[in-house]
Write a protein that holds these residues in place. Structure first.
Motif, PDB file in Angstrom:
ATOM      1  N   GLN A 128       0.808  -1.215   0.000  1.00  0.00           N
ATOM      2  CA  GLN A 128       0.000   0.000   0.000  1.00  0.00           C
ATOM      3  C   GLN A 128       0.841   1.265   0.000  1.00  0.00           C
ATOM      4  N   GLY A 129       1.932   1.272   0.768  1.00  0.00           N
ATOM      5  CA  GLY A 129       2.780   2.461   0.815  1.00  0.00           C
ATOM      6  C   GLY A 129       3.323   2.838  -0.552  1.00  0.00           C
ATOM      7  N   GLU A 130       3.777   1.848  -1.298  1.00  0.00           N
ATOM      8  CA  GLU A 130       4.299   2.114  -2.640  1.00  0.00           C
ATOM      9  C   GLU A 130       3.198   2.563  -3.589  1.00  0.00           C
ATOM     10  N   LEU A 131       1.994   1.991  -3.435  1.00  0.00           N
ATOM     11  CA  LEU A 131       0.878   2.396  -4.286  1.00  0.00           C
ATOM     12  C   LEU A 131       0.502   3.848  -4.022  1.00  0.00           C
ATOM     13  N   LEU A 132       0.522   4.271  -2.748  1.00  0.00           N
ATOM     14  CA  LEU A 132       0.212   5.659  -2.430  1.00  0.00           C
ATOM     15  C   LEU A 132       1.288   6.590  -2.979  1.00  0.00           C
ATOM     16  N   ALA A 133       2.531   6.149  -2.947  1.00  0.00           N
ATOM     17  CA  ALA A 133       3.608   6.971  -3.505  1.00  0.00           C
ATOM     18  C   ALA A 133       3.405   7.171  -4.999  1.00  0.00           C
ATOM     19  N   ASP A 134       2.956   6.119  -5.684  1.00  0.00           N
ATOM     20  CA  ASP A 134       2.671   6.239  -7.114  1.00  0.00           C
ATOM     21  C   ASP A 134       1.447   7.117  -7.369  1.00  0.00           C
ATOM     22  N   LEU A 135       0.479   7.052  -6.454  1.00  0.00           N
ATOM     23  CA  LEU A 135      -0.772   7.793  -6.613  1.00  0.00           C
ATOM     24  C   LEU A 135      -0.545   9.303  -6.549  1.00  0.00           C
ATOM     25  N   LYS A 136       0.315   9.721  -5.632  1.00  0.00           N
ATOM     26  CA  LYS A 136       0.686  11.126  -5.412  1.00  0.00           C
ATOM     27  C   LYS A 136      -0.452  11.965  -4.845  1.00  0.00           C
ATOM     28  N   GLU A 137      -1.551  12.134  -5.570  1.00  0.00           N
ATOM     29  CA  GLU A 137      -2.669  12.942  -5.093  1.00  0.00           C
ATOM     30  C   GLU A 137      -3.955  12.131  -5.210  1.00  0.00           C
ATOM     31  N   GLY A 138      -4.725  12.060  -4.129  1.00  0.00           N
ATOM     32  CA  GLY A 138      -5.964  11.306  -4.177  1.00  0.00           C
ATOM     33  C   GLY A 138      -6.518  11.064  -2.792  1.00  0.00           C
ATOM     34  N   VAL A 139      -7.228   9.939  -2.633  1.00  0.00           N
ATOM     35  CA  VAL A 139      -7.852   9.588  -1.360  1.00  0.00           C
ATOM     36  C   VAL A 139      -7.606   8.116  -1.076  1.00  0.00           C
ATOM     37  N   LEU A 140      -7.227   7.818   0.168  1.00  0.00           N
ATOM     38  CA  LEU A 140      -7.177   6.440   0.645  1.00  0.00           C
ATOM     39  C   LEU A 140      -8.452   6.184   1.426  1.00  0.00           C
ATOM     40  N   VAL A 141      -9.312   5.313   0.939  1.00  0.00           N
ATOM     41  CA  VAL A 141     -10.552   4.963   1.619  1.00  0.00           C
ATOM     42  C   VAL A 141     -10.272   3.800   2.573  1.00  0.00           C
ATOM     43  N   THR A 142     -10.556   4.018   3.846  1.00  0.00           N
ATOM     44  CA  THR A 142     -10.338   2.969   4.852  1.00  0.00           C
ATOM     45  C   THR A 142     -11.641   2.362   5.357  1.00  0.00           C
ATOM     46  N   GLY A 143     -12.781   2.948   4.954  1.00  0.00           N
ATOM     47  CA  GLY A 143     -14.060   2.393   5.377  1.00  0.00           C
ATOM     48  C   GLY A 143     -15.213   2.960   4.582  1.00  0.00           C
ATOM     49  N   PHE A 144     -16.249   2.136   4.411  1.00  0.00           N
ATOM     50  CA  PHE A 144     -17.481   2.563   3.750  1.00  0.00           C
ATOM     51  C   PHE A 144     -18.580   2.654   4.800  1.00  0.00           C
ATOM     52  N   LEU A 145     -19.342   3.742   4.759  1.00  0.00           N
ATOM     53  CA  LEU A 145     -20.371   4.003   5.757  1.00  0.00           C
ATOM     54  C   LEU A 145     -21.719   4.136   5.060  1.00  0.00           C
ATOM     55  N   GLY A 146     -22.516   3.086   5.115  1.00  0.00           N
ATOM     56  CA  GLY A 146     -23.833   3.136   4.508  1.00  0.00           C
ATOM     57  C   GLY A 146     -23.763   3.177   2.989  1.00  0.00           C
ATOM     58  N   GLY A 147     -24.846   3.603   2.388  1.00  0.00           N
ATOM     59  CA  GLY A 147     -24.932   3.644   0.938  1.00  0.00           C
ATOM     60  C   GLY A 147     -25.493   2.364   0.368  1.00  0.00           C
ATOM     61  N   ASN A 148     -25.541   2.289  -0.947  1.00  0.00           N
ATOM     62  CA  ASN A 148     -26.120   1.117  -1.601  1.00  0.00           C
ATOM     63  C   ASN A 148     -25.613   0.996  -3.023  1.00  0.00           C
ATOM     64  N   SER A 149     -25.820  -0.191  -3.589  1.00  0.00           N
ATOM     65  CA  SER A 149     -25.509  -0.456  -4.986  1.00  0.00           C
ATOM     66  C   SER A 149     -26.713  -1.175  -5.584  1.00  0.00           C
ATOM     67  N   ASN A 150     -27.221  -0.668  -6.685  1.00  0.00           N
ATOM     68  CA  ASN A 150     -28.374  -1.260  -7.346  1.00  0.00           C
ATOM     69  C   ASN A 150     -27.909  -2.460  -8.172  1.00  0.00           C
ATOM     70  N   PRO A 151     -28.316  -3.698  -7.808  1.00  0.00           N
ATOM     71  CA  PRO A 151     -27.818  -4.873  -8.540  1.00  0.00           C
ATOM     72  C   PRO A 151     -28.336  -4.950  -9.969  1.00  0.00           C
ATOM     73  N   VAL A 152     -29.412  -4.240 -10.274  1.00  0.00           N
ATOM     74  CA  VAL A 152     -29.985  -4.295 -11.617  1.00  0.00           C
ATOM     75  C   VAL A 152     -29.252  -3.366 -12.574  1.00  0.00           C
ATOM     76  N   THR A 153     -28.966  -2.150 -12.111  1.00  0.00           N
ATOM     77  CA  THR A 153     -28.322  -1.159 -12.984  1.00  0.00           C
ATOM     78  C   THR A 153     -26.818  -1.050 -12.759  1.00  0.00           C
ATOM     79  N   GLY A 154     -26.358  -1.424 -11.556  1.00  0.00           N
ATOM     80  CA  GLY A 154     -24.952  -1.248 -11.219  1.00  0.00           C
ATOM     81  C   GLY A 154     -24.638   0.119 -10.652  1.00  0.00           C
ATOM     82  N   ASP A 155     -25.630   0.999 -10.560  1.00  0.00           N
ATOM     83  CA  ASP A 155     -25.393   2.323  -9.982  1.00  0.00           C
ATOM     84  C   ASP A 155     -25.167   2.199  -8.481  1.00  0.00           C
ATOM     85  N   PHE A 156     -24.212   2.975  -7.956  1.00  0.00           N
ATOM     86  CA  PHE A 156     -23.928   2.912  -6.530  1.00  0.00           C
ATOM     87  C   PHE A 156     -23.675   4.301  -5.961  1.00  0.00           C
ATOM     88  N   SER A 157     -23.889   4.415  -4.665  1.00  0.00           N
ATOM     89  CA  SER A 157     -23.544   5.612  -3.906  1.00  0.00           C
ATOM     90  C   SER A 157     -23.174   5.157  -2.506  1.00  0.00           C
TER      91      SER A 157
END
Length: 445
Positions: free
Chosen positions: A355-384
């Motif tokens: 992970q450390g090397e991947l973040l170094a390659d990423l340079k600018e962005g977000v590391l997501v460590t957890g998902f809180l709620g939300g949903n994914s529609n299995p029919v359309t594939g849309d998610f939030s």
């Protein structure tokens, strides 16, 4: 071998199938099971809970005059079992007919591996109460050792171990059993944020063998550090950014991809992957296999819930969808050969960087460590999905962020996969590594 060496479960299952046939079932399958659970919980320097329970039961699938039912009981006395089966068959006779409900063809039982899955730890039955209590105490000590500013408010730790045994018998020739142990350790920590909030975080470990658990103090310290790392969390600015997903959190994304691969979802047209077999649905880095014979694997098995022999199953090759999870019922409806109704262990084509090397390659962005709620529609594939994690700046983890959302479509997201880590998460049968996606929409302020 991790096969049951207790004959009474096998006897119960055989007796149930014989009784079902005698009472009028054309086919029947029975699974007898026994589980022993021990759990200890420790809260803020005191023993909070101790429990031990042994349960046993029988599940039975009945096929009567073209009709089907699945029933279960915990009363395994011979006289009670006979009444239960008699009543269950009578109930089944009033259900609607279903021509697709039959046991698997015996050919699907053939070729079962004789490999030792190594999923039972003999040490489990020798663990003492003192050893369990020492583990939860050391978990708390490790969590509090991470606190140099007296910010930790409370620590709750737990340790549990389980022995599960099962034996399945089908009237058309299947017999097989398994025994397996599992150990779970966890620490939940709440901290005091200067602004009055009380962020909570946790860490846990799961293993088939006690010796495969991390050191209690180390695991506790990780939980403490995770909680302290949430202090000062803010809502980041809305932007399209590269997203790295921590291996522990990535299972949420993968489960949203695997769910629509079930035979039921495909047959009922409730899947965005319907009609996509043999087509690319992800980037070339998405290479994923279902591997049931991993030694000490959390999902390892020799056969699935129907008795179908477990074999390695390619799911995605170079982003191309290769198969669905199809049991015999939906296989008949779809006129497709059954594969298995569920996943076992996932095996990834891993990258060469942590992970450390991947973040170094990423340079600018977000590391997501957890998902809180939300949903994914299995029919359309849309998610939030709600997310928390850290901003990445200059290739390094920076300030904590929270109360943000990502949104998009599964078919688009997986084509944005640009890196796969070398760090599979060992505390889940999904064994997800760190995953990196480019061009993800984040909503914040």
């Amino acid at each position: 071998m991790s096969t049951t060496n207790t004959t009474n479960l096998a006897d119960v299952a055989r007796q149930a199938v014989d009784l079902a046939r005698q009472k009028g079932a054309s086919e029947a399958a029975a699974t007898a099971n026994r589980t022993r659970d021990v759990e200890m919980q420790w809260r803020d320097g005191r023993l909070d809970k101790v429990s031990e329970a042994t349960t046993r039961g029988l599940s039975l699938q009945l096929y009567v005059d073209g009709r089907y039912s699945a029933v279960a009981t915990s009363d395994l006395r011979p006289e009670a079992l006979e009444r239960f089966i008699t009543d269950s068959i009578a109930m089944t006779r009033v259900l609607a007919r279903d021509e697709h409900r039959r046991l698997p063809e015996p050919e699907f039982y053939a070729g079962r591996s004789a490999v030792d899955l190594a999923i039972e730890d003999p040490r489990q039955e020798k663990l003492t109460a003192d050893e369990r209590q020492r583990f939860v105490r050391e978990l708390e000590a490790g969590a509090r050792a991470a606190d140099t500013k007296s910010a930790i408010l409370s620590v709750t730790t737990a340790f549990g171990d389980t022995l599960r045994e099962m034996y399945r018998v089908s009237s058309n020739g299947f017999e097989g059993g398994l025994r397996g142990t599992q150990f779970v350790a966890s620490a939940q920590v709440s901290a005091q944020d200067p602004d009055g909030r009380r962020p909570e975080e946790s860490d846990f470990a799961v293993a088939r063998f006690f010796e495969d658990l991390p050191d209690a103090a180390t695991l506790g310290r990780r939980a403490g550090e995770r909680a302290l790392g949430r202090i000062g969390s803010t809502k980041g600015a809305s932007a399209v950014l590269t997203m790295a997903v921590d291996n522990r959190a990535a299972g949420r994304l993968v489960s949203m991809l695997l769910g629509p691969m079930s035979g039921g979802a495909i047959q009922q047209k409730r899947s965005f992957l319907d009609g996509k077999l043999g087509q690319p649905v992800g980037s070339g880095l998405l290479v994923l296999t279902d591997e049931p014979h991993v030694k000490r694997g959390l999902g390892s098995r020799l056969f699935d819930g129907e008795g179908i022999t477990a074999r390695p199953l390619p799911l995605f090759e170079g982003g191309v969808l290769r198969t669905y999870f199809i049991d015999t019922y939906y296989g008949r409806k779809l006129k497709a050969r059954p594969t298995s109704g569920s996943a076992s262990n996932l095996s990834w084509k891993l990258g060469s960087k942590g992970q450390g090397e991947l973040l170094a390659d990423l340079k600018e962005g977000v590391l997501v460590t957890g998902f809180l709620g939300g949903n994914s529609n299995p029919v359309t594939g849309d998610f939030s999905l709600g997310v928390q994690g850290f901003r990445v700046r200059g290739g390094k983890r920076a300030e904590p962020i929270g109360e943000m959302n990502i949104s998009g479509n599964q078919l688009d997201l997986w084509k944005r996969l640009v890196a796969v880590g070398s760090d599979p998460y060992v505390n889940s049968a999904m064994r997800t590594p760190t995953l990196v996606f480019e061009g993800v929409q984040f909503a914040g302020v």
